[in-house]
Design an enzyme around this catalytic site. Structure first.
Site, PDB file in Angstrom:
ATOM      1  N   GLN A   1       3.800  10.238  -2.979  1.00  0.00           N
ATOM      2  CA  GLN A   1       2.851  11.846  -3.736  1.00  0.00           C
ATOM      3  C   GLN A   1       1.138  11.827  -3.408  1.00  0.00           C
ATOM      4  OE1 GLN A   1       2.225  10.949  -7.903  1.00  0.00           O
ATOM      5  NE2 GLN A   1       3.685  12.568  -8.281  1.00  0.00           N
TER       6      GLN A   1
ATOM      7  N   ARG B   1      12.074   6.704 -15.735  1.00  0.00           N
ATOM      8  CA  ARG B   1      11.944   5.639 -16.905  1.00  0.00           C
ATOM      9  C   ARG B   1      13.324   5.103 -16.498  1.00  0.00           C
ATOM     10  NH1 ARG B   1      10.582   9.139 -21.633  1.00  0.00           N
ATOM     11  NH2 ARG B   1      11.311  10.071 -20.819  1.00  0.00           N
TER      12      ARG B   1
ATOM     13  N   TYR C   1      -3.871  18.058 -13.117  1.00  0.00           N
ATOM     14  CA  TYR C   1      -4.466  16.943 -11.816  1.00  0.00           C
ATOM     15  C   TYR C   1      -5.287  18.380 -11.135  1.00  0.00           C
ATOM     16  CZ  TYR C   1      -2.054  12.573 -12.830  1.00  0.00           C
ATOM     17  OH  TYR C   1      -2.132  11.399 -13.456  1.00  0.00           O
TER      18      TYR C   1
HETATM   19  C1  LIG Z   1       5.133   4.111 -16.751  1.00  0.00           C
HETATM   20  C2  LIG Z   1       4.677   5.694 -15.266  1.00  0.00           C
HETATM   21  C3  LIG Z   1       4.087   6.085 -14.844  1.00  0.00           C
HETATM   22  C4  LIG Z   1       3.903   7.259 -13.783  1.00  0.00           C
HETATM   23  N1  LIG Z   1       3.259   7.588 -13.085  1.00  0.00           N
HETATM   24  C5  LIG Z   1       3.598   8.982 -12.523  1.00  0.00           C
HETATM   25  C6  LIG Z   1       2.687   9.322 -11.393  1.00  0.00           C
HETATM   26  O1  LIG Z   1       1.687   8.669 -11.085  1.00  0.00           O
HETATM   27  N2  LIG Z   1       2.527  10.417 -10.731  1.00  0.00           N
HETATM   28  C7  LIG Z   1       3.707  11.406 -11.456  1.00  0.00           C
HETATM   29  O2  LIG Z   1       3.898  13.210 -11.294  1.00  0.00           O
HETATM   30  N3  LIG Z   1       4.297  11.628 -12.628  1.00  0.00           N
HETATM   31  C8  LIG Z   1       4.298   9.952 -13.070  1.00  0.00           C
HETATM   32  N4  LIG Z   1       5.385   9.201 -14.067  1.00  0.00           N
HETATM   33  C9  LIG Z   1       5.942  10.319 -14.345  1.00  0.00           C
HETATM   34  C10 LIG Z   1       7.153  10.302 -14.431  1.00  0.00           C
HETATM   35  O3  LIG Z   1       8.047  11.037 -12.865  1.00  0.00           O
HETATM   36  C11 LIG Z   1       8.206  11.757 -14.570  1.00  0.00           C
HETATM   37  O4  LIG Z   1       7.358  12.787 -14.802  1.00  0.00           O
HETATM   38  C12 LIG Z   1       8.343  11.322 -16.170  1.00  0.00           C
HETATM   39  O5  LIG Z   1       9.051   9.444 -15.786  1.00  0.00           O
HETATM   40  C13 LIG Z   1      10.256  11.990 -16.167  1.00  0.00           C
HETATM   41  O6  LIG Z   1      10.665  11.937 -16.287  1.00  0.00           O
HETATM   42  P1  LIG Z   1      12.689  10.325 -16.981  1.00  0.00           P
HETATM   43  O7  LIG Z   1      12.450  10.930 -17.795  1.00  0.00           O
HETATM   44  O8  LIG Z   1      13.358   9.860 -15.640  1.00  0.00           O
HETATM   45  O9  LIG Z   1      11.003   8.782 -16.746  1.00  0.00           O
HETATM   46  C14 LIG Z   1       4.847   8.276 -14.857  1.00  0.00           C
HETATM   47  C15 LIG Z   1       6.417   7.819 -15.604  1.00  0.00           C
HETATM   48  C16 LIG Z   1       6.301   6.588 -16.152  1.00  0.00           C
HETATM   49  C17 LIG Z   1       6.871   6.429 -17.073  1.00  0.00           C
END
Ligand SMILES: Cc1cc2nc3c(=O)[nH]c(=O)nc-3n(C[C@H](O)[C@H](O)[C@H](O)COP(=O)(O)O)c2cc1C
Length: 401
Positions: free
Chosen positions: A101, A350, A171
């Site tokens: 990324q 997650r 961002y």
């Molecule tokens: C602990 C944590 C850190 C994250 N860090 C980033 C990140 O660095 N860059 C990003 O684009 N999304 C980040 N996200 C968002 C995830 O990529 C994802 O979009 C979000 O968790 C929803 O997907 P899920 O329902 O499968 O968790 C983060 C999510 C979590 C839970």
């Protein structure tokens, strides 16, 4: 269901073939105390790779030191290359692909811990760093776009299979798209066409760099469908931006996201708002501020499986290019639903943080269920060492595969 739509069959992402259609979404790892790859970071990605994903995404490899959300994040530089090569080799050895990324945090960048200036469309106060981001001049914008192209070149040299350009979460590029943040009156402000110039210019610069390098890697982008904030990026505007990105031809796929790290992070996550844990990650007086304003900043939204699907279907209807569905995907049924709705890949955050081996489990048993209860306490662990508070995974202690 045709073989093409089986989530467990190999699929092409631009020039790259993934062993299946499941991507580990970027979840910032907080495993790089010296802004360099560690064994811990390698384990963090080796686990889901060994656990069956088609591709894992290394979160937030910043294009410049000032583009980081905190000063321990890796940024692209020669010193980081041997570690990044070790990381890509380790993931390939597990049979998975690996994406980087690449992004610049813009108004979300932490000028204090980065010890470098942050840039935004307009002078902007970041309450987490207690610093102002500087109004980006035309030269600053050009530098940041060029830094993305440089990051893509270095990602190729480090052995990555793909780069994911960060166009979401308010961002840098996303903050230009936002009519709420971007109050400029020059060629980068005002009309959507002007506000989309940074996003489109960044993607095209990355595409050109990749083509010139001659080593085929995939170029994807993570794009906000909406900020979930009044006056911010709307679905209607984002559909137009996505249509332009498609016709520009710079991308092999778009991952559809939502929410604003600055104003409305829970819109991206849904489920419980971890106000106490989040506040606890900071020192007073910020801690007290977060406690007091927590219910506003971390406004809760109910969680449901595939919670971004309704909006994402609008994009599916409008676009021909490959799309990656994200948000609340945790089991085989939801993956099958995503495929049936015409999405080409699913991305999971997650659920894979909680159980990096979940994909192998789902593959063996279509009825397998995720342990993730979207308590979202993992969000607050990004300030120490990112992990699931329910399972403790991925922990450097218990992670020996
Ligand atoms: C602990 C944590 C850190 C994250 N860090 C980033 C990140 O660095 N860059 C990003 O684009 N999304 C980040 N996200 C968002 C995830 O990529 C994802 O979009 C979000 O968790 C929803 O997907 P899920 O329902 O499968 O968790 C983060 C999510 C979590 C839970």
């Amino acid at each position: 269901m045709t073989a093409q739509h089986d989530v467990f069959t190999p699929a092409t992402l631009g020039p790259v073939t993934l062993r299946n259609r499941i991507i580990k979404a970027a979840t910032f790892e907080a495993s790089t105390p010296n802004a360099l790859v560690t064994d811990d970071l390698i384990t963090y990605h080796r686990l889901p790779a060994a656990g069956g994903v088609g591709m894992t995404t290394v979160a937030y490899l910043a294009v410049s030191p000032g583009g980081r959300t905190e000063g321990k994040q890796i940024y692209w530089r020669r010193e980081a290359m041997p570690g990044l090569r070790r990381l890509t080799d380790a993931i390939h050895a597990e049979g998975a692909a690996i994406s980087a990324q690449i992004g610049h945090a813009g108004p979300v960048a932490n000028a204090k811990s980065n010890k470098a200036k942050a840039y935004a469309p307009v002078r902007f106060f970041n309450p987490l760093s207690m610093r102002f981001a500087k109004h980006a001049t035309r030269d600053d914008i050009d530098d940041i776009i060029e830094a993305h192209a440089n990051a893509a070149r270095m990602a190729i040299d480090a052995g990555f299979d793909a780069v994911e350009v960060h166009l979401g979460h308010n961002y840098f590029a996303s903050s230009f798209l936002s009519p709420l943040i971007n109050r400029r009156t020059d060629e980068f402000g005002g009309s959507l066409e002007n506000r989309a110039k940074v996003a489109r210019g960044t993607v095209l610069a990355v595409r050109r760099a990749v083509e010139k390098a001659g080593t085929p890697i995939a170029v994807t982008a993570k794009l906000n469908m909406s900020d979930g904030v009044r006056g911010g990026i709307s679905t209607e505007e984002s559909l137009q931006t996505a249509t332009w990105l498609e016709s520009d031809g710079g991308l092999d796929a778009i991952e559809l996201t939502a929410g604003s790290s600055l104003v409305n992070p829970m819109y991206l996550f849904r489920g419980d708002a971890p106000i106490k844990q989040f506040a606890g990650a900071f020192k007073p007086p910020l801690r007290w501020g977060i406690r007091m304003t927590g219910t506003k900043f971390l406004r809760e939204y109910p969680y449901r499986e595939a919670y971004l699907l309704r909006d994402a279907k609008l994009f599916r209807a409008e676009l021909k290019m490959p799309l990656i569905l994200l948000g609340g995907i945790t089991n085989r049924e939801t993956m099958d639903l995503a495929m049936a709705e015409g999405f080409d890949f699913v991305a999971m955050g997650r659920a894979l943080l909680a159980e990096p081996d979940l994909i192998n489990r789902i593959r063996a048993d279509g009825a397998a269920r995720s342990i993730c209860n979207h308590c979202n306490q993992c969000m607050a662990t990004i300030y120490s060492h990112t992990h699931c508070v329910v399972t403790g995974s991925p922990s450097p202690v218990n992670s020996g595969i």
